[in-house]
Motif scaffolding. Structure first.
Motif: not given
Lengths: 351, 344
Positions: A118-122, A125-135, A145-150, A162-165
């Protein structure tokens, strides 16, 4: 289908709450080189806000295809042949693809069985979450970014910054599934489809993920369509249950009713074939003999007739309709239709 | 308790008091991981640390644990697919970890294995008949081709396969039937011990019940000994006589199968039991939550493996490693909490 099905949907409506999803007589067929496989062959159900409907069945029973049909996420060979799906006033069968893209991920989100795929391996995690939220929102990069961390914190991931990276491979299966759930709820969906969300996880992680899903549901009032083969999860999570077999509904009722008063022979078989922890006797498990039918050949008789110990000659000739046998309890069985009553464990005199 | 159950309970300790057919002694298995960077030191993953188990003839020893606890590694060590780092596996009076060549081959004939994935463990280009026949060719147990065919038919009937499907290929069978072919292949050499590594995990419940019943009947008829590995507690409890609970490469608790549900001792076992979905919607369960995730088995291991997550963790647990000790007849636990009670 018949009048009775309409009754089913109306009756369910009295169970309080607001209707969010209504599926009527859904037929999804797969056109393969070897013929047409009737994966879902006339299924109706409804779901209210903040409620959980569990679809139970073995592999090939059409439970996953039913869920994918709701958001039209089908393989190229699959096609919705008939029926209607209404989600929050939107006709999901005919809505244009562009509208659908907006709905998926924001109003409806999906959790699949395998968290790794379900996640893109390349991507991180943070990049994928931010992309989804912004879309799906007008948030800027920083806010997203803050929303993703929350969200990561909400699903119980320690040290979310730390997990965002982190890349997906750096996280364990349970952690990945939490990230998926965080992504699924990050746009406050009205409806979540959870397709075997914990099958790939260990039991201790499974119980964490399930209580997490329940907590989020209470908080956000999300409706959940839960697909599972594990009846234990049904007892823990569901309000209503639909038992599917070979593309059709066998039994549809509230969870407690299904546990205390199951009526369809297939449900009996399913309940009996599970080994129980509390059993003390070392005896044979009851089994359902045989294997499920070929989905290309179904639709002329009761799909369960070849494995059913109670089957009569009529069962081999007629397709049973889903009937309301008791208030709020729908069963598709010719020998269990209100007029005729079947006793569990009774010997079949028709053989 | 009915009479038969009482008899079964009374019978079990007797089974366990005989001479073990297979004895695992202080078995450890380390895997060396190459460092991520150039010239960095290789790290050591402790998959199994100091595991000692006795398996008695005719019994089923269930091994349960979460992913990464070393249960599969243990199974593979027993059939010598992995070379153990230290320790012994005694079968028929000899340490099989030291064997090679013909003597090892003779032992392997007696200890067979069934794997989880019924599809990938069968050769897609071999028919059912050829797959089941192959072990007889490898171990040269039967030189006459017609007798071999006779034997294949015999075994296929025994495991409930249709003999008309002799010339079918694996993809033409359903999951349950494929697992039956695997069982047939393991049985054709008349083994004494079968290591079953999650044999029913990939099957649907109705099919799973069929295969579990098959395992049970075969054991009754042939007096087989099973080492049954699974992550599903209800399956393990159903099939096993005794159960070993593993965590991070160690056995945490070893007890009769009934006791694991009625009277679990180790905090990890209790947590595992409380995490299982309820058997009915009216079950009120008291959840014992373990904090955090399973720690990494890589690197030096100090203290009790559960110390970081255990709600009953004492200072001593962080530095000392509890050994597996008998606290009640036939019930062994690796936890200081119970050792102290017994000592007092």
């Amino acid at each position: 289908m018949t009048e009775q099905n309409t009754g089913l949907l109306d009756d369910a409506g009295t169970k309080s709450g607001e209707r969010i999803l209504e599926v009527r007589d859904l037929k999804t067929y797969f056109h393969t080189a070897a013929g047409i496989a009737k994966a879902v062959d006339g299924v109706s159900f409804s779901l209210d806000r903040g409620k959980t409907l569990a679809i139970v069945g073995e592999s090939g029973s059409g439970k996953s295809v039913t869920a994918s049909s709701v958001i039209r996420l089908l393989a190229k060979t699959g096609k919705i042949e008939d029926g209607s799906i209404e989600f929050d006033g939107i006709d999901m069968v005919h809505v244009p693809e562009r509208e659908l893209l907006k709905l998926r991920g924001s109003d409806i989100s999906m959790i699949f069985q395998d968290p790794m795929s379900g996640l893109d391996p390349v991507f991180k995690v943070g990049t994928q979450m931010v992309e989804l939220i912004r879309a799906h929102s007008d948030l800027g990069k920083k806010e997203a970014y803050d929303r993703a961390v929350e969200m990561l914190r909400l699903v119980g991931i320690p040290d979310p910054e730390a997990r965002m990276d982190a890349y997906p491979y750096e996280l364990s299966g349970g952690m990945c599934q939490r990230v998926i759930i965080a992504m699924a709820v990050s746009c406050h969906p009205k409806f979540i489809i959870a397709d075997e969300p914990t099958t790939a996880l260990d039991v201790t992680v499974q119980s964490q993920v399930l209580s997490l899903l329940r907590g989020l549901q209470d908080e956000l009032g999300t409706a959940i369509l839960l697909i599972t083969h594990n009846l234990g999860i049904v007892w823990e999570m569901a309000d209503d249950v639909m038992v599917m077999y070979a593309g059709r509904t066998c039994e549809y009722t509230s969870m407690r009713e299904l546990y205390s008063n199951p009526l369809h022979p297939y449900t009996w078989g399913l309940l009996d074939s599970m080994p129980r922890l509390s059993d003390t006797a070392k005896t044979d498990l009851k089994t359902i003999p045989g294997v499920p039918p070929d989905l290309r050949l179904t639709g002329t008789c009761c799909n369960f007739c070849n494995r059913c110990p109670y089957a009569t000659e009529e069962c081999h000739r007629r397709v049973p309709e889903l009937k309301e046998v008791e208030p709020g309890h729908f069963v598709a069985c010719l020998r269990q239709d209100g007029e005729h009553r079947l006793v569990r464990g009774e010997v079949n005199h028709h053989e | 308790m009915s009479e038969t159950q009482a008899a079964a309970v009374a019978e079990r300790p007797q089974v366990a008091s005989g001479e073990p057919i297979l004895s695992i002694k202080h078995l450890s298995k380390d895997f060396r991981l190459r460092g991520g960077k150039l010239f960095s030191k290789p790290q050591v993953l402790h998959a199994l640390s100091d595991v000692s188990l006795d398996v008695y003839p005719g019994e089923t020893l269930g091994i349960i644990g979460e992913s990464g606890c070393g249960k599969s590694t243990l199974g593979r060590c027993v059939v010598q697919l992995h070379q153990a780092t230290s320790g012994q596996i005694v079968y028929g009076g000899q340490d099989i970890t030291k064997l090679s060549g013909q003597p090892l081959k003779a032992v392997r004939k007696d200890i067979q294995m069934i794997f989880q994935d019924s599809y990938s463990s069968l050769d897609p280009r071999y028919t059912a008949a050829k797959t089941i026949e192959e072990p007889m060719l490898i171990y040269r147990t039967e030189s006459d081709a017609s007798k071999r065919e006779q034997r294949v038919l015999e075994v296929m009937r025994e495991v409930g396969l249709d003999v008309q499907h002799l010339q079918r290929y694996p993809h033409e069978f359903s999951g349950g039937q494929r697992q039956r072919i695997n069982v047939a292949r393991a049985l054709v050499l008349d083994p004494k011990v079968i290591v079953c590594d999650e044999p029913v995990s990939a099957l649907d419940v109705s099919i799973q019940a069929q295969v579990l019943n098959l395992f049970r009947h075969l054991q009754q008829e042939r007096g087989l000994t099973y080492l049954f590995i699974s992550h599903d507690l209800s399956v393990i409890k159903h099939i096993s006589d005794r159960v070993a609970i593993m965590y991070l490469g160690r056995v945490m608790e070893l007890c009769p199968a009934d006791k694991i549900y009625a009277h679990p001792l180790h905090p990890y076992t209790k947590a595992l039991l409380s995490a299982i979905p309820p058997e009915s919607p009216f079950d009120k369960k008291q959840e014992i939550k373990l904090q955090g995730e399973i720690p990494s088995p890589v690197g030096e291991q100090v203290g009790c493996p559960l110390a970081g997550r255990c709600p009953f963790c004492m200072e001593r647990c962080r530095h000392e490693r509890p050994s597996l000790e008998e606290v009640e007849p036939g019930h062994r636990v690796a936890c200081f909490k119970y050792h102290d009670v017994v000592a007092e």
